[in-house]
Design an enzyme around this catalytic site. Sequence first.
Site, short mmCIF file in Angstrom:
data_model
loop_
_atom_site.label_atom_id
_atom_site.label_comp_id
_atom_site.label_asym_id
_atom_site.label_seq_id
_atom_site.Cartn_x
_atom_site.Cartn_y
_atom_site.Cartn_z
N HIS A 112 35.16 1.22 42.46
CA HIS A 112 34.14 1.42 43.56
C HIS A 112 34.45 0.39 44.69
O HIS A 112 34.66 -0.67 44.55
CB HIS A 112 32.73 1.08 42.86
N ASP A 133 48.10 11.84 58.59
CA ASP A 133 48.80 13.08 59.12
C ASP A 133 50.07 12.64 59.20
O ASP A 133 50.75 11.62 58.84
CB ASP A 133 48.20 13.40 60.42
N ARG A 143 42.40 3.16 67.10
CA ARG A 143 43.66 3.15 66.69
C ARG A 143 44.20 1.76 65.86
O ARG A 143 44.41 1.98 64.69
CB ARG A 143 44.69 3.65 67.84
N TYR A 202 45.80 12.71 65.17
CA TYR A 202 44.52 12.01 64.89
C TYR A 202 43.82 12.51 63.54
O TYR A 202 42.62 12.26 63.32
CB TYR A 202 43.46 12.21 65.90
N GLY A 203 44.73 13.02 62.71
CA GLY A 203 44.19 13.37 61.23
C GLY A 203 44.37 12.35 60.39
O GLY A 203 45.31 12.41 59.39
#
Length: 148
Positions: free
Chosen positions: A22, A30, A114, A136-137
């Site tokens: 947890h 990406d 970023r 941006y994946g």
Amino acid sequence: MLKLIPPLISPELLLTLAEMGHGDDLVIADRNFPAESVAASTVTGRCIRLSNVDTTEAAREILKLYPLDSFVEAPVRRMGVVDDFSAVLEVHTAMQEVIDEAEGRPIRMETVERFAFYEAAAKAYAVVRTTEARPYGCFILKKGVIFD
Ligand SMILES: C[C@@H]1O[C@@H](O)[C@@H](O)[C@H](O)[C@@H]1O
């Protein structure tokens, strides 16, 4: 192959998902993400490489096994577009649909600048590098609890 386990889930990925607890974070990234260097700083130091799969499909399969954290406001974070922080790209809406469907409720996804994203990713448990071509994946998914 195993019964019930999606074929995309490699042995290494299965081990990692099962080890996590947890509040631990999993990065799904990406193909341009500095996955190896960021992974070196994570808890496991593992960069798990998945071939021929984008972040949408990887998350869809991972979330069949992996609960998102219901104790925090935003259990999913994504990298903000440089110079256009509020932009929402198709890769983001696709992920939003997957996480909402997996959890059966609207899930809040937070946007992270970023370089702050790289820092947060370096504190994660492990990194999964997909072959996602859409920029941006890059996502961080916080693990939740499975209640009986
Ligand atoms: C500018 C950013 O650079 C890397 O972090 C990529 O993983 C992102 O998709 C984006 O292109």
